[in-house]
Each structure stands twice: as structure tokens, then as C-alpha cells.
Design a protein around this motif. Sequence first.
Motif, PDB file in Angstrom:
ATOM      1  N   UNK A 598      46.060 -11.346  60.234  1.00 57.71           N
ATOM      2  CA  UNK A 598      47.002 -12.289  60.821  1.00 57.71           C
ATOM      3  C   UNK A 598      47.089 -12.101  62.333  1.00 57.71           C
ATOM      4  N   UNK A 599      47.134 -10.840  62.776  1.00 55.04           N
ATOM      5  CA  UNK A 599      47.196 -10.558  64.209  1.00 55.04           C
ATOM      6  C   UNK A 599      45.936 -11.059  64.916  1.00 55.04           C
ATOM      7  N   UNK A 600      44.775 -10.857  64.270  1.00 59.77           N
ATOM      8  CA  UNK A 600      43.516 -11.302  64.884  1.00 59.77           C
ATOM      9  C   UNK A 600      43.474 -12.802  65.043  1.00 59.77           C
ATOM     10  N   UNK A 601      43.951 -13.531  64.025  1.00 61.74           N
ATOM     11  CA  UNK A 601      43.934 -14.991  64.094  1.00 61.74           C
ATOM     12  C   UNK A 601      44.869 -15.499  65.190  1.00 61.74           C
ATOM     13  N   UNK A 602      46.065 -14.909  65.254  1.00 61.49           N
ATOM     14  CA  UNK A 602      47.032 -15.368  66.282  1.00 61.49           C
ATOM     15  C   UNK A 602      46.508 -15.086  67.687  1.00 61.49           C
ATOM     16  N   UNK A 603      45.809 -13.958  67.878  1.00 66.45           N
ATOM     17  CA  UNK A 603      45.255 -13.654  69.200  1.00 66.45           C
ATOM     18  C   UNK A 603      44.203 -14.693  69.593  1.00 66.45           C
ATOM     19  N   UNK A 604      43.346 -15.088  68.604  1.00 69.26           N
ATOM     20  CA  UNK A 604      42.335 -16.098  68.911  1.00 69.26           C
ATOM     21  C   UNK A 604      42.976 -17.433  69.287  1.00 69.26           C
ATOM     22  N   UNK A 605      44.066 -17.790  68.553  1.00 68.93           N
ATOM     23  CA  UNK A 605      44.738 -19.051  68.870  1.00 68.93           C
ATOM     24  C   UNK A 605      45.334 -19.003  70.268  1.00 68.93           C
ATOM     25  N   UNK A 606      45.943 -17.858  70.628  1.00 71.67           N
ATOM     26  CA  UNK A 606      46.583 -17.730  71.947  1.00 71.67           C
ATOM     27  C   UNK A 606      45.537 -17.801  73.058  1.00 71.67           C
ATOM     28  N   UNK A 607      44.426 -17.035  72.865  1.00 67.84           N
ATOM     29  CA  UNK A 607      43.409 -16.978  73.905  1.00 67.84           C
ATOM     30  C   UNK A 607      42.698 -18.313  74.082  1.00 67.84           C
ATOM     31  N   UNK A 608      42.495 -19.082  73.033  1.00 66.68           N
ATOM     32  CA  UNK A 608      41.710 -20.314  73.109  1.00 66.68           C
ATOM     33  C   UNK A 608      42.570 -21.563  72.881  1.00 66.68           C
ATOM     34  N   UNK A 609      43.862 -21.431  73.036  1.00 65.93           N
ATOM     35  CA  UNK A 609      44.752 -22.536  72.740  1.00 65.93           C
ATOM     36  C   UNK A 609      44.424 -23.772  73.591  1.00 65.93           C
ATOM     37  N   UNK A 610      44.092 -23.541  74.880  1.00 69.39           N
ATOM     38  CA  UNK A 610      43.864 -24.659  75.775  1.00 69.39           C
ATOM     39  C   UNK A 610      42.579 -25.405  75.423  1.00 69.39           C
ATOM     40  N   UNK A 616      41.165 -27.987  64.954  1.00 73.05           N
ATOM     41  CA  UNK A 616      40.882 -26.547  64.917  1.00 73.05           C
ATOM     42  C   UNK A 616      42.180 -25.755  64.866  1.00 73.05           C
ATOM     43  N   UNK A 617      43.158 -26.215  65.691  1.00 74.76           N
ATOM     44  CA  UNK A 617      44.452 -25.512  65.686  1.00 74.76           C
ATOM     45  C   UNK A 617      45.094 -25.596  64.306  1.00 74.76           C
ATOM     46  N   UNK A 618      45.029 -26.799  63.694  1.00 72.09           N
ATOM     47  CA  UNK A 618      45.614 -26.974  62.355  1.00 72.09           C
ATOM     48  C   UNK A 618      44.913 -26.080  61.336  1.00 72.09           C
ATOM     49  N   UNK A 619      43.592 -25.977  61.429  1.00 70.36           N
ATOM     50  CA  UNK A 619      42.834 -25.140  60.487  1.00 70.36           C
ATOM     51  C   UNK A 619      43.252 -23.692  60.627  1.00 70.36           C
ATOM     52  N   UNK A 620      43.382 -23.217  61.903  1.00 73.04           N
ATOM     53  CA  UNK A 620      43.772 -21.820  62.093  1.00 73.04           C
ATOM     54  C   UNK A 620      45.179 -21.573  61.579  1.00 73.04           C
ATOM     55  N   UNK A 621      46.078 -22.556  61.852  1.00 72.28           N
ATOM     56  CA  UNK A 621      47.458 -22.359  61.379  1.00 72.28           C
ATOM     57  C   UNK A 621      47.501 -22.365  59.845  1.00 72.28           C
ATOM     58  N   UNK A 622      46.637 -23.143  59.180  1.00 72.20           N
ATOM     59  CA  UNK A 622      46.593 -23.127  57.708  1.00 72.20           C
ATOM     60  C   UNK A 622      46.143 -21.759  57.207  1.00 72.20           C
ATOM     61  N   UNK A 623      45.150 -21.180  57.892  1.00 71.62           N
ATOM     62  CA  UNK A 623      44.676 -19.842  57.502  1.00 71.62           C
ATOM     63  C   UNK A 623      45.780 -18.823  57.729  1.00 71.62           C
ATOM     64  N   UNK A 624      46.469 -18.949  58.896  1.00 71.86           N
ATOM     65  CA  UNK A 624      47.562 -18.007  59.202  1.00 71.86           C
ATOM     66  C   UNK A 624      48.667 -18.151  58.169  1.00 71.86           C
ATOM     67  N   UNK A 625      48.993 -19.412  57.807  1.00 71.89           N
ATOM     68  CA  UNK A 625      50.055 -19.633  56.835  1.00 71.89           C
ATOM     69  C   UNK A 625      49.694 -19.025  55.476  1.00 71.89           C
ATOM     70  N   UNK A 626      48.434 -19.211  55.054  1.00 75.31           N
ATOM     71  CA  UNK A 626      48.007 -18.672  53.754  1.00 75.31           C
ATOM     72  C   UNK A 626      48.059 -17.152  53.770  1.00 75.31           C
ATOM     73  N   UNK A 627      47.623 -16.540  54.883  1.00 82.46           N
ATOM     74  CA  UNK A 627      47.646 -15.076  54.993  1.00 82.46           C
ATOM     75  C   UNK A 627      49.071 -14.564  54.996  1.00 82.46           C
TER      76      UNK A 627
END
Length: 809
Positions: A598-610, A616-627
Motif C-alpha cells: 500500500x505504501x509503495x502504491x501511494x508513493x508512486x501515485x504521489x510522485x507521478x500524480x501530475x 491510471x489514477x483510478x486504476x491505482x486507487x482501485x488497487x489501493x482500495x482492494x489492498x
Amino acid sequence: MNTQKRFALFFSVVLILLFVTIFSSYLLYKNRQLAHLANEYQKKEYNADVALKLQSKPMLKITLDYTLWDEMIGFIKHPDVSWAKDNIDPLLQTTGFNYIWIFNTSGVKVYERKGLGSLSFSNPFPTNTIHRILDSIPNGIKQNCSYFAQNNNQIIEISGASVHSSSDMQRLKRPGGYIFLGRVLNKDYLHELSIITDSQIALISDTLHKNKSRSHQITIFKQLYDWNNKAIATIQFSSDDKFIQEEDNYNLFSIIIFVIAIGLIITSSFFYVKTHITNPLTAISKSLNTEDKTKIDHLLVKTDEFGQMARLINSFFDQKKTLENDYQNLIEHTNSLVCETDIQGVFTFSSPASITILGYEPHELIGKSALKLIPDTEAKRLSEHYIYHPPAPGSGFRETCHFRHRRGDWRWVDLSVTFYEKGPNDIRIITIATDITERKLAEEALKQREEENRALLDAIPDLFFRIRKDGVILNFKAPDESLLFTSPETFLGRNLKEVLPPEVYAPFFEIIDNKLKNNQIHTFEYKLFMNNGPHYYEARIVSSSANELFAIIRDISERKNAEILLQESEIQLTELNHTKDKFFSIIAHDLKGPLTSLLGLTEQVIENFETFERKSIKKYFQIINKSALNSYKLLENLLEWSRAQTGKIEYQPIIINLKDIIHENIAMVEEQASQKYIKINAVINDNYSIFGDRQMINSILRNLLVNAIKFTSQKGQITVSAVEKIDHIEITVKDTGVGISKDELKKLFRLDCKYSTLGTDDEQGTGLGLILCKEFVEKNGGKIWVESELNHGSDFKFTLTKIDVANLS
């Protein structure tokens, strides 16, 4: 008349009786042949009756499934030729019949079919008689209508039955129509009858004319009747069994020759018996009477039975002489004194053993009274046996008394006394005297030791039992009868199997059968339930003789209770330590892993948010939500399990309607099941009520249903059912999923063997769900288990306490 003549006359009478017996047997044999012939005739007639009865009930052999009977009723109302060809015509091939007719209830023919190769046969049902034939079919019973008909030089067997629906196969209601089958009496039909009756078959159309049978055959005639019980034809059953001709051609010449032959046999037999039987028997008789073996010397060279008998007698005389010599040697060398006295007790003979037993030479005892060598009181007792009460020859007695040795000391002697008649009015006494002084001294010493052992035994505080090898309790010793498991009268003389439970008496018999040898002591422990609770005992068993054993029982309840408390404490401590280690292992592994991801996914979203697109953001948030959801479920299960282990979840049972609570939990997981198109069914009786903790049962059902959804493929099926038992209700959660192998089944419900695999759609699990189910089922007084096979689905079953709400006051 001497012995030779009497024996010859006897032998002649035996020969005459022998020939009379042979002649009588011959006459009896002839009578038995005639009786056998009559029996064969009856057998042929019986076989013909049985064969016709079997052939006249063919409708019973036709098996139609229930659906066909229903469809046939519809066909009679609305005939459909295509249906008849598919369903009715095959009967001609499967049953061997040639014709099929179907009528409605008004007597109108709705269908007719003739088989291939069948001869022409006009309608056997005249219009003016069809109703009378239909009315003759029994209604309301399982029988059929069967008769014969004749037309165009053909005879046909017709069998009919009323047509009923599948719900009325007992024929209790009015029929929906009638079906008739016809079979021509052709070669095949007659061939079947010939096989059954083992006869040659002929069909005679004329019912009055019957061919006269030949003298070498047995012939049976059976008539065939139409529906009106009128004879229309005859079947002839013939066999090739030939009569046995009785020959009585005995003439006068044969009788004379027979009598002359008997006379010659008797005359020759007389001389044969005299030479070869009577004379040898006379010689043997004289040899036995005179004990002179020379009278049979001439027979020793013979090889027949008399020669064998002569050699046996000769051997007997030799053995007798040898035995007499051996008997003399035995008397002279035996350690027991063998002596003879007259009726007054005066010695007339003594063996050499008198020197060691009495100190006298044999000749010194001759003429001496034996009564002078024993004490007066014992002499008086012995003399009463024969002086004052004269004994009968062949009688005797056993006695033990003292004899005074020549040197003056007293010896214990065992006497075996027998009376015999040496001559007229001359009764003698044969006595065998054995010195048992050493044995008597040993017995007295043993008696003293027994008294000492008894005193020692009385001082032992343990229970003591004397038991026969077959398990019968012979005696006991108890310092206090209150220590016994029951009163003495209920176990003395009875078998251990009758007074002890199997788990207690089984070790006794195992030791008796397999381990008890010599004087080795075998020990085992057992438990008995007394009035004040369970008691523990230690049994020590040792063999006391070939047929008995001793059992020393000690109450070790205090020691055993202390050991049990210590073992329980050790087990509980071990389980607590193991639970603690497993708990921290789960937290460290199963909780740390998802959080790290979960920490790894959130870091990727923060670093590449722009730079991320919305998809892609929705896909990552779905993975984060499932985890995060999986981590939450794991944490929730961990907390619930830890509360159960520490006793913080209180057991609060209430009466619950089983159907309601199952439907509640199915509703909670229906959305999850619909994502995989899985159908959940519930087969529950409305009246089933259980007694248990509602929250725990909710957790059990929810975990089992989620597991079933997880391991069931899309478009699968889950069924929840319940079965009522005597004191509980058995609930089953059945799925059509991937199943579980035998090796993996052993890991279920165990904290030390975590079992967690991905679902059919890669769903993750915590591994604690089934462990929680087991904890909560057992807290509610039930048990849980699984029946599964790889690739064939799983059945998770558990039990809950049943409540009969109707009988509650």
C-alpha cells in the motif's frame, strides 16, 4: 451237536437268506422302475402346464415406463400415427409378438400393427363381441386377459391389458383404453415350448381327434381355449422315454437249475467252513483256554486272518511273560513298599523297600502284624475298614498314618489299600506304602509361612484380589470395605467382564493372555467412577499358579490428580505460547505485506500524480482500495480472534430461527456473489430453531459463505441446507467450486498450519476465517468439519443445539 456242525448249519442258513434277499431285491427293483415311469409321466404333464401358463402371461413381461402409459392414454383420445410408430411398433421387435391392437373405451379400434413376416390374420375381435371381451378384462387388479383365437388356419395367442395412467398403475380407476398383443403359434413359439418341457411339440387343430401314442413314448395333450373358454385346438407333448419291459419269463427248468446251484453252494460251503474256519477256531480256543501256544503252531505259517490271529496270540503269550518279569523287577526296585497281608493285618509278603521305609528286611516282616507298627488310635481306625466290616473283593481305600521305624522315630506313610480274593474265604490285602515324611514336613513349613504371609498381608493398606485365569474373582482382602468399588456379594464368583467396564477389564485379560509368565509382575493404571467422582488406581498383577493370579490394587487418585493438573498447565502454557507466536507471526507477515504494498502504491501515485491520466489514477486507487480492504479484513479477523482467545467475547445464547439468520447472511454476501454470477440457494425448514450466540453464528455463516464464493468459479452454485438430528441440527454450506485435496484438508481449522490460497478470481484471504468458525462453533457446543474432493466442490458442515419451540413451557 458240536461246534463245527452248528457253525456249518448257520453258514448254510445265511446263504439261503442271501439268495432270498437278492431275489426280493430284483422284484423291488422292477416295481421301482414302474413307479419311476409313472413319476416321469407326471413330471411331463406338470412341465406342460407350467410352460403354457408362462406363455399365456406375456403381458407381465412388457415393461413400459410411467411416461409411456400417460402418453398412450393421450394417443387413444387423439391418435397420432407418428407417435405410434416410434413408441408402439418397437414392441413387436422387443417382445416377440406379431400383432398390436389398441381400442378406446367405446370398443373402437384406434390402431393396428402387424409385424414383418406375419401371416395374414383377420380381425379377431368381432364387432358384436368386442365389448364382451373388453368387459372380461379384470379391472382394479394387476392381472391380464389372455386367450387363444383361430382364423385362416392360424392359431394366435392374444393378451390384453387395460391402459391406466402412471398414477394408477394398481388399476383402481376406470381405464383410458385397451391394448392387445397377438402372437402366432409358429415354429419359434413351439420351439420355446419344446425347450421348456424337454418334449417334441405338435399342434393339432382338431380338438376331439388325438393321435394314438406309440408304446415307446410318453405323450401329453393340452387344449387351447378362446376368450369364451371354448376349446379350439390341442397341443401334443411327446418324449422318447422308453417303457421298461418287465420280464417274467421264468420257467420250471430255470427254477430247478437255481435250486441245484443253491444246494451245491451249501454243500461246498460246509466243507470249506469246516476246513478253513471251524478247525482253526477250535485250535485257537484250546490255546487260549490252556495257555498253550503249541496248539496253534500249525497256523503260524498261514497268511489269512487265522494266521494273523495265531501270531497275535503267540505274541501276547510272550508279552505276558515279559510283563510278569517286569512287574517283579518293578516291585523289587520301586521306592514304595508293596506288601501283602491277611485280613488280620499280618504280613505274608513284602518288597525290598521295607528296608528304607520301616528298617526291616522283607523276611523279618513275614508273620508280623502291621497294626503293631502304628499308633493305637490309627490302628483302631484302620482295622475298622476290614476287621469289623469285611470288605468286598476289588474294593479299597486311601489313608495316611504314622509308621514306627525300626530305629524308633515315626514316619508319615501314604497307604493305598486294595482287597482281593486269593481263594475261597481267603481275603488278602495288597498295600502300596509311600514315605511322605519329607512332604509332610514341607507342608507344615508351608502352612507356617502362609500364616506369616497372611499376617503381613493384613498389614498392607492396599486391596488384594485372587482371580482365576478366566477372569472369575475368587476372593479378596480389603483393609476397609469402603475402598471397594461395589459390595463383595456383587463381584465374588463373577467374571471381571460382568462387574467392570471394558476399558478396565481389557488390560487385565491382555496381561493374562500375552504377558503373564512365571512370577513376573505387570503394572497398569486405570480409572473408575465412584459415588464421589473419578478415582485412579494402580494394579499390580502376578501369577500365583497355573490357573490363578493375584492383583494388588492401590488408590493413586491424589498423585494422578496432581499429575493431570500439571499436564493441563503445561499444555495450556504451550498453547498460549504457540498462540502468541502465531499471532505475532501473522501480524508481522500478513499485515506487514499488504501495508508495504500500500505504501509503495501511494508513493508512486504521489510522485507521478501530475503525469498520470485519470484512468491510471483510478486504476491505482482501485488497487489501493482492494489492498486496504484486505488489510482491514485481516485486522478485523485478528482482533475478533484475539478477543475470542482472551475470553473477552461473552457467550450469550438465545433462541434463533435458523431460516431467518441464514437468509440474513445470504443477503449480506449476495452482491459479492453476483459479481461472479454465483447463485445461492437455501433449503431450510421454517420450523427449525437453534440455541446459540447470534453474533458468533453470524460470523460462522458469513465466513463460510465468503469462502464458498471465493473458491467457486463464475456461474457456480452454493446451497445452504439443514438436517434435523436427535439433539442437534446439522447445517451444510455446499459449493460447486475447486474442492480441496486430501493433503490440504489436514491443514484446515489449525492455527499451526495456515491455509490461505487465492480464489478463482485471485481473491485473497486471511487464513483465520475457518479458525474463527471452529472457535465459535465449539463455544456454541457443536463441531465443524469438511467433506471435499479436488475439482468436485466442498461441503462445510457444522452442528448447533436444537430447540423444540412447540414444547417449551
